[in-house]
Enzyme design. Structure first.
Site, PDB file in Angstrom:
ATOM      1  N   GLU A 252     -21.661 -39.207  39.960  1.00 24.64           N
ATOM      2  CA  GLU A 252     -22.506 -40.235  39.330  1.00 24.64           C
ATOM      3  C   GLU A 252     -23.624 -40.685  40.281  1.00 24.64           C
ATOM      4  O   GLU A 252     -24.670 -41.152  39.843  1.00 24.64           O
ATOM      5  CB  GLU A 252     -21.644 -41.440  38.909  1.00 24.64           C
ATOM      6  CG  GLU A 252     -22.164 -42.154  37.682  1.00 24.64           C
ATOM      7  CD  GLU A 252     -21.230 -43.255  37.157  1.00 24.64           C
ATOM      8  OE1 GLU A 252     -20.232 -43.602  37.816  1.00 24.64           O
ATOM      9  OE2 GLU A 252     -21.522 -43.784  36.079  1.00 24.64           O
ATOM     10  N   HIS A 279      -2.648 -21.728  44.438  1.00 23.71           N
ATOM     11  CA  HIS A 279      -2.147 -20.802  43.420  1.00 23.71           C
ATOM     12  C   HIS A 279      -2.974 -20.895  42.153  1.00 23.71           C
ATOM     13  O   HIS A 279      -2.493 -20.613  41.064  1.00 23.71           O
ATOM     14  CB  HIS A 279      -0.668 -21.109  43.130  1.00 23.71           C
ATOM     15  CG  HIS A 279       0.182 -20.949  44.342  1.00 23.71           C
ATOM     16  ND1 HIS A 279       0.900 -19.812  44.610  1.00 23.71           N
ATOM     17  CD2 HIS A 279       0.373 -21.776  45.403  1.00 23.71           C
ATOM     18  CE1 HIS A 279       1.523 -19.953  45.769  1.00 23.71           C
ATOM     19  NE2 HIS A 279       1.213 -21.135  46.276  1.00 23.71           N
ATOM     20  N   LYS A 395     -24.149 -44.430  25.968  1.00 21.94           N
ATOM     21  CA  LYS A 395     -23.662 -45.777  25.617  1.00 21.94           C
ATOM     22  C   LYS A 395     -24.532 -46.387  24.525  1.00 21.94           C
ATOM     23  O   LYS A 395     -24.036 -47.008  23.595  1.00 21.94           O
ATOM     24  CB  LYS A 395     -23.724 -46.699  26.852  1.00 21.94           C
ATOM     25  CG  LYS A 395     -22.633 -46.465  27.866  1.00 21.94           C
ATOM     26  CD  LYS A 395     -22.669 -47.611  28.884  1.00 21.94           C
ATOM     27  CE  LYS A 395     -21.880 -47.298  30.121  1.00 21.94           C
ATOM     28  NZ  LYS A 395     -22.135 -48.253  31.202  1.00 21.94           N
TER      29      LYS A 395
HETATM   30  O1  PA5 Z   1     -20.243 -46.797  39.001  1.00 19.71           O
HETATM   31  C1  PA5 Z   1     -20.589 -47.342  37.977  1.00 19.71           C
HETATM   32  O2  PA5 Z   1     -21.521 -48.166  37.960  1.00 19.71           O
HETATM   33  C2  PA5 Z   1     -19.889 -47.067  36.666  1.00 19.71           C
HETATM   34  O3  PA5 Z   1     -18.972 -46.041  36.772  1.00 19.71           O
HETATM   35  C3  PA5 Z   1     -19.177 -48.322  36.186  1.00 19.71           C
HETATM   36  O4  PA5 Z   1     -18.253 -48.735  37.137  1.00 19.71           O
HETATM   37  C4  PA5 Z   1     -18.474 -48.107  34.845  1.00 19.71           C
HETATM   38  O5  PA5 Z   1     -19.386 -47.643  33.902  1.00 19.71           O
HETATM   39  C5  PA5 Z   1     -17.870 -49.420  34.339  1.00 19.71           C
HETATM   40  O6  PA5 Z   1     -18.859 -50.404  34.203  1.00 19.71           O
HETATM   41  P1  PA5 Z   1     -18.527 -51.935  34.158  1.00 19.71           P
HETATM   42  O7  PA5 Z   1     -17.840 -52.331  35.420  1.00 19.71           O
HETATM   43  O8  PA5 Z   1     -19.840 -52.611  33.995  1.00 19.71           O
HETATM   44  O9  PA5 Z   1     -17.624 -52.169  32.978  1.00 19.71           O
END
Ligand code: PA5
Length: 405
Positions: A252, A279, A395
Site C-alpha cells: 500500500e 515445499h 471505496k
Molecule cells: O494504511 C491505511 O491507511 C489503510 O490500510 C487503513 O488502515 C484502512 O483502510 C482502515 O482505515 P480506517 O482506520 O480509516 O478505518
C-alpha cells in the site's frame, strides 16, 4: 538484531539523498516520533477497564488491525497473557459468527478502531455487534480527533482515544492503535517501544543499521524494475501475521504513480514461512524468473526448545542423523542451507535478519526496521509513501452502490 546482506550496493550519492529526505520527513510524518512518546496514559486507560473483562476484540481493518495482530500472534505462543485478543476484520458472515461463538459478549471489551471513522467493514461489523451488545460501556473508540466517529462516541458517552497527528493507518501499530489492544492483553508495550527506539537510534545516530538500511533501500530502488518482487522468508510460524502486516505496509505504501512522472511503479511483497514454503513457493524462487529478492528472518533462540529423540526406524536408518537434534537447531539449519543454495545461484539478491528471541523488544525492532525501510524505498522510487489513492477508488464505487441497493 543482525542483518547480513549478500549483495553489493555502493551508491553513496543515493544513500545520502535518501538519508537527508528521511531526516526531513521527521518534521511532518508522525510515526517517526512514536518511539519517544510517553505511554503512561495507556496504563491509566487499561486500569479503567473492568476486571471481569476476559477478552478484547478489535473491530477494524488494514492498518487498524494488522499491526496489533502481528505482535499478538508473535508473542502469544510463548507468553501466558492475561486476556485473549480477537480481530473482527472481515465482512465474511461465517467469520463474524465464528468469532462471536468464541466470546462472551458481557465479558468482552470491543475496540472500534478507525482513523477515518467511515470504513464500511468496520461499521457494518460494529452495527451488528451493537445489536447484540447494546451496552456502550463495552466499547472504546480509537480515531482521529474531530472525526465523525469521535462525535458519535462522545454522544453515546463511550470512551474515546485519539491517534497522534500525522500517523497513517499502516504506520500506526506503535501508537494507541496497536498499543491499547496489546496492553489490555498484558503484552509488554514498553518493550515494544524500547525495541523500536533502539532501531531508530541505530539508524539516525550513525549506528549499525544506518549503513544496512541505506544499502538495502538503495539496492531495492535502483533495481526495482528488475527485482520487483520482495519476498520475506520467515523461519517461524509466529511470524505469519508479521508477514501479513509487511504485505500491507510494502504494497500500500510503494505501489503508486510516481510523484514526478507519469509512470506507475511498485514493489510486490510476498510473505513466506519456512520450512513450509520450501515445499511450495521455493521452486519459483530457485528456478523461476529472476525478479525476486529474498529476506530471510531467523530466530536465534526459540526458548522452550525440544529435541528429536534418539529413535532408529527400521528401513529409515538414513534419518538417524536427526537424532538428538533440537528443533531450533534444525529449523535454523534448514534456513542456512537454503541461503547457501540460493546464494550459489549468484543472481538472487538475499539478506538475512537474525532476531535474538521471541519477545516484545524483538518484534518492536523488526516493525520499526520495516517502517524505516519502506520510507526510504518510497523516497527513492519517488512515490508518496503515506497515501493510498488506489484504495479510495473502490471505496467510492461501493458507497454509490450502497445508495442504490
Ligand atoms: O494504511 C491505511 O491507511 C489503510 O490500510 C487503513 O488502515 C484502512 O483502510 C482502515 O482505515 P480506517 O482506520 O480509516 O478505518
Amino acid at each position: 538484531m543482525i542483518n547480513k546482506l549478500y549483495f553489493e550496493s555502493k551508491d553513496k550519492e543515493i544513500e545520502k539523498r535518501a538519508f537527508k529526505a528521511i531526516k526531513r520527513e521527521q518534521d511532518t510524518i508522525g510515526y517517526y516520533s512514536l518511539p519517544s512518546q510517553n505511554i503512561d496514559y495507556i496504563e491509566d486507560y487499561c486500569n479503567s477497564i473492568d476486571d471481569n473483562i476476559e477478552a478484547i476484540a478489535v473491530i477494524g481493518i488494514g492498518g487498524s488491525s494488522l499491526g496489533a495482530k502481528a505482535v499478538y500472534e508473535f508473542i502469544k505462543p510463548v507468553e501466558e497473557l492475561s486476556r485473549k485478543l480477537y480481530f473482527f476484520e472481515s465482512t465474511d458472515p461465517i467469520n463474524i459468527k465464528n468469532l462471536l461463538d468464541k466470546i462472551d459478549l458481557d465479558k468482552t471489551h470491543f475496540l472500534v478502531i478507525s482513523k477515518s471513522g467511515t470504513t464500511v467493514e468496520t461499521f457494518s461489523i460494529y452495527k451488528y455487534i451493537l445489536s447484540l451488545q447494546p451496552d456502550n460501556k463495552n466499547y472504546t473508540f480509537i480515531t482521529d480527533p474531530n472525526s465523525s466517529l469521535e462525535k458519535y462516541a462522545k454522544e453515546i458517552e463511550a470512551k474515546v482515544l485519539h491517534l497522534p497527528d500525522s500517523v497513517g493507518g499502516r504506520f500506526s501499530v506503535l501508537s494507541v492503535v496497536g498499543l491499547v489492544p496489546l496492553a489490555l492483553c498484558g503484552i509488554d508495550i514498553d518493550g515494544l517501544i524500547k525495541g523500536a527506539k533502539s532501531v531508530q537510534n541505530s539508524f539516525f545516530q550513525k549506528g549499525y543499521l544506518e549503513d544496512i538500511l541505506l544499502k538495502k533501500a538503495s539496492f531495492y530502488a535502483k533495481n526495482h524494475a528488475r527485482y520487483n518482487i520482495n519476498c520475506i522468508f520467515a523461519y517461524s510460524e509466529s511470524l505469519k501475521y508479521f508477514c501479513e502486516w509487511y504485505v500491507q505496509l510494502w504494497g500500500e505504501s510503494l505501489g503508486k504513480r510516481q510523484r514526478h512522472s507519469a509512470f506507475n511503479v511498485g514493489l510486490t511483497p510476498i510473505g513466506l514461512i519456512g520450512p513450509k514454503d520450501q515445499h511450495s513457493f521455493l521452486q519459483l524462487i530457485m528456478e523461476g524468473t529472476r525478479n525476486k529478492s529474498v529476506t530471510f528472518i531467523q530466530i536465534k533462540d526459540f526458548q522452550n526448545d525440544i529435541e528429536i529423540p534418539d529413535i532408529s526406524l527400521p528401513h529409515l536408518e538414513s534419518l538417524d542423523t536427526l537424532n538428538n537434534l533440537s528443533f531450533s537447531k534444525l529449523i535454523n539449519m534448514q534456513c542456512n542451507s537454503l541461503i547457501e543454495a540460493l546464494d550459489a545461484q549468484k543472481d538472487i539478491p538475499l539478506d538475512n535478519i537474525i532476531l535474538e528471541k521471541v519477545d516484545s523488544q524483538t518484534i518492536g525492532k523488526l516493525i520499526y526496521y520495516y517502517e524505516l525501510l519502506t520510507s526510504l524505498v518510497g523516497e527513492l522510487i519517488d512515490v508518496d509513501t503515506y497515501n493510498q489513492p488506489g484504495v479510495e477508488v473502490a471505496k467510492v464505487i461501493l458507497k454509490e452502490k450502497l445508495k442504490e441497493k
